[in-house]
Scaffold this motif. Structure first.
Motif, PDB file in Angstrom:
ATOM      1  N   ARG A  88       1.129  -1.281   0.188  1.00 50.58           N
ATOM      2  CA  ARG A  88       0.414   0.352  -0.069  1.00 50.58           C
ATOM      3  C   ARG A  88       1.058   1.034   0.280  1.00 50.58           C
ATOM      4  O   ARG A  88       0.649   2.533  -0.281  1.00 50.58           O
ATOM      5  N   GLY A  89       2.025   1.471   0.532  1.00 49.22           N
ATOM      6  CA  GLY A  89       2.565   2.592   1.137  1.00 49.22           C
ATOM      7  C   GLY A  89       3.372   2.834  -0.803  1.00 49.22           C
ATOM      8  O   GLY A  89       3.747   3.486  -0.768  1.00 49.22           O
ATOM      9  N   GLN A  90       3.788   1.772  -1.523  1.00 48.97           N
ATOM     10  CA  GLN A  90       4.493   2.687  -2.660  1.00 48.97           C
ATOM     11  C   GLN A  90       3.198   2.598  -3.210  1.00 48.97           C
ATOM     12  O   GLN A  90       3.399   3.311  -4.005  1.00 48.97           O
ATOM     13  N   GLY A  91       2.487   1.816  -3.402  1.00 46.40           N
ATOM     14  CA  GLY A  91       1.171   2.660  -4.276  1.00 46.40           C
ATOM     15  C   GLY A  91       0.941   3.949  -3.763  1.00 46.40           C
ATOM     16  O   GLY A  91       0.163   4.271  -4.504  1.00 46.40           O
ATOM     17  N   TYR A  92       0.580   4.081  -2.313  1.00 46.69           N
ATOM     18  CA  TYR A  92       0.582   5.701  -1.925  1.00 46.69           C
ATOM     19  C   TYR A  92       1.557   6.859  -2.601  1.00 46.69           C
ATOM     20  O   TYR A  92       1.716   7.401  -2.939  1.00 46.69           O
ATOM     21  N   TYR A  93       3.097   6.179  -2.658  1.00 49.28           N
ATOM     22  CA  TYR A  93       4.571   6.945  -2.935  1.00 49.28           C
ATOM     23  C   TYR A  93       4.284   7.303  -4.887  1.00 49.28           C
ATOM     24  O   TYR A  93       4.247   7.708  -4.628  1.00 49.28           O
ATOM     25  N   LYS A  94       3.714   5.997  -5.587  1.00 52.67           N
ATOM     26  CA  LYS A  94       3.637   6.149  -6.857  1.00 52.67           C
ATOM     27  C   LYS A  94       2.604   7.180  -6.816  1.00 52.67           C
ATOM     28  O   LYS A  94       2.161   8.117  -8.373  1.00 52.67           O
ATOM     29  N   LEU A  95       1.114   7.225  -6.277  1.00 51.88           N
ATOM     30  CA  LEU A  95       0.087   8.725  -6.571  1.00 51.88           C
ATOM     31  C   LEU A  95       0.245  10.057  -6.096  1.00 51.88           C
ATOM     32  O   LEU A  95      -0.935  10.515  -5.370  1.00 51.88           O
ATOM     33  N   LEU A  96       1.847   9.955  -5.530  1.00 53.06           N
ATOM     34  CA  LEU A  96       2.250  11.194  -5.097  1.00 53.06           C
ATOM     35  C   LEU A  96       1.785  11.717  -3.219  1.00 53.06           C
ATOM     36  O   LEU A  96       1.141  12.336  -2.853  1.00 53.06           O
ATOM     37  N   MET A  97       0.364  10.540  -2.644  1.00 54.88           N
ATOM     38  CA  MET A  97       0.484  10.576  -1.292  1.00 54.88           C
ATOM     39  C   MET A  97       1.114   9.968  -0.438  1.00 54.88           C
ATOM     40  O   MET A  97       1.084   9.308   0.410  1.00 54.88           O
ATOM     41  N   TYR A  98       2.194  11.384   0.288  1.00 55.60           N
ATOM     42  CA  TYR A  98       3.185  11.050   0.619  1.00 55.60           C
ATOM     43  C   TYR A  98       2.828  10.662   2.500  1.00 55.60           C
ATOM     44  O   TYR A  98       3.633  10.151   2.573  1.00 55.60           O
ATOM     45  N   ARG A  99       1.871  11.919   2.281  1.00 50.73           N
ATOM     46  CA  ARG A  99       1.418  11.209   4.647  1.00 50.73           C
ATOM     47  C   ARG A  99       0.789   9.628   4.273  1.00 50.73           C
ATOM     48  O   ARG A  99       1.228   9.485   5.462  1.00 50.73           O
ATOM     49  N   LYS A 100       0.019   9.266   3.790  1.00 47.72           N
ATOM     50  CA  LYS A 100      -0.721   8.223   3.466  1.00 47.72           C
ATOM     51  C   LYS A 100       0.990   6.588   3.349  1.00 47.72           C
ATOM     52  O   LYS A 100      -0.084   6.026   3.851  1.00 47.72           O
ATOM     53  N   CYS A 101       1.790   7.496   2.316  1.00 48.37           N
ATOM     54  CA  CYS A 101       2.812   6.572   2.262  1.00 48.37           C
ATOM     55  C   CYS A 101       3.838   5.735   3.638  1.00 48.37           C
ATOM     56  O   CYS A 101       3.727   5.578   4.103  1.00 48.37           O
ATOM     57  N   ILE A 102       3.662   7.721   3.986  1.00 54.66           N
ATOM     58  CA  ILE A 102       4.590   7.896   5.421  1.00 54.66           C
ATOM     59  C   ILE A 102       3.734   6.858   7.259  1.00 54.66           C
ATOM     60  O   ILE A 102       4.434   6.412   7.455  1.00 54.66           O
ATOM     61  N   GLU A 103       2.228   6.930   6.730  1.00 49.70           N
ATOM     62  CA  GLU A 103       1.991   6.168   7.445  1.00 49.70           C
ATOM     63  C   GLU A 103       1.864   4.401   7.380  1.00 49.70           C
ATOM     64  O   GLU A 103       1.623   4.204   8.027  1.00 49.70           O
ATOM     65  N   GLN A 104       1.683   3.916   6.495  1.00 52.30           N
ATOM     66  CA  GLN A 104       1.927   2.381   5.579  1.00 52.30           C
ATOM     67  C   GLN A 104       3.434   2.454   6.531  1.00 52.30           C
ATOM     68  O   GLN A 104       3.566   1.351   6.719  1.00 52.30           O
ATOM     69  N   PHE A 105       4.236   2.910   5.735  1.00 49.72           N
ATOM     70  CA  PHE A 105       6.384   2.578   5.667  1.00 49.72           C
ATOM     71  C   PHE A 105       6.210   2.403   7.495  1.00 49.72           C
ATOM     72  O   PHE A 105       7.074   2.012   7.787  1.00 49.72           O
ATOM     73  N   LYS A 106       5.578   3.173   8.321  1.00 50.70           N
ATOM     74  CA  LYS A 106       5.575   3.205   9.905  1.00 50.70           C
ATOM     75  C   LYS A 106       5.425   1.870  10.420  1.00 50.70           C
ATOM     76  O   LYS A 106       5.493   1.787  10.773  1.00 50.70           O
TER      77      LYS A 106
END
Length: 213
Positions: A88-106
């Motif tokens: 999910r974090g990878q997907g959010y990163y590709k979608l430029l949704m960095y805050r949600k990306c951060i939540e996943q990788f934390k």
């Protein structure tokens, strides 16, 4: 595995479809940018899927599917890659949704604190969010885990860019010099040293590091 990514893409497309007919000015441009990004991602997914499907078919035709003994069972080198949070974090990163990306990788580093891939995603996402010191922390954590000189050189260069962005040029110069010590052929640190000398200019973060994501 991909449901979350496509759910977000559908949500974004729905937003575009609803707002675009009446959007004007900056809002219209923002929606166009989102549409172009979704279109590009869609093409990339289709291209990658066709390649994958062909390889999967070749493997299925030639593979021996008899079950291995327990002694032969392979160990997964990076088990975090199979985590839903990682995908999910990878997907959010590709979608430029960095805050949600951060939540996943934390969530990923809570379980695998020394995951280089997760730390790199976090560092880049925090960098995009303008949280330079937090990004620095993740990159610095990676240094102790990396043995390969070229990758270590790229991390030192990234750390130098953060310090230079903060106007801390002497520290940045030391980091760029360390980067060159580890890989004299890496072009970005030399450019960045000149930026430090002039106290201005465009920093070269390093496309090779970004391409790892």
């Amino acid at each position: 595995m991909f449901q979350h990514l496509f759910a977000e893409m559908n949500k974004m497309l729905q937003e575009i479809a609803e707002d675009f007919p009446t959007a004007e000015g900056a809002r219209r441009n923002d929606l166009l940018c989102k549409y172009n990004m979704l279109h590009r991602l869609s093409d990339e997914v289709m291209d990658e899927w066709l390649v994958f499907a062909e390889k999967l078919s070749d493997f299925r035709q030639n593979a021996d599917f008899s079950p291995p003994s327990e002694e032969e069972m392979p160990q997964i080198e990076a088990p975090e890659l199979a985590m839903d949070s990682f995908v999910r974090g990878q997907g959010y990163y590709k979608l430029l949704m960095y805050r949600k990306c951060i939540e996943q990788f934390k969530q990923v580093i809570t379980r695998y604190p020394d995951s280089l891939a997760a730390r790199l995603y976090l560092a880049m996402a925090y960098l995009q969010e303008g949280e330079l010191d937090v990004s620095w922390g993740h990159l610095h954590h990676m240094l102790a885990l990396i043995r390969e000189k070229k990758l270590k050189a790229m991390i030192y260069n990234a750390l130098g860019c953060i310090r230079a962005s903060q106007g801390r040029y002497p520290e940045a110069q030391e980091l760029f010099s360390l980067s060159l010590q580890h890989d004299p052929l890496l072009p970005e640190p030399s450019v960045n040293l000149e930026v430090c000398r002039r106290r201005g200019g465009k920093l070269q973060f390093g496309h090779q590091l970004v391409s790892l994501l």
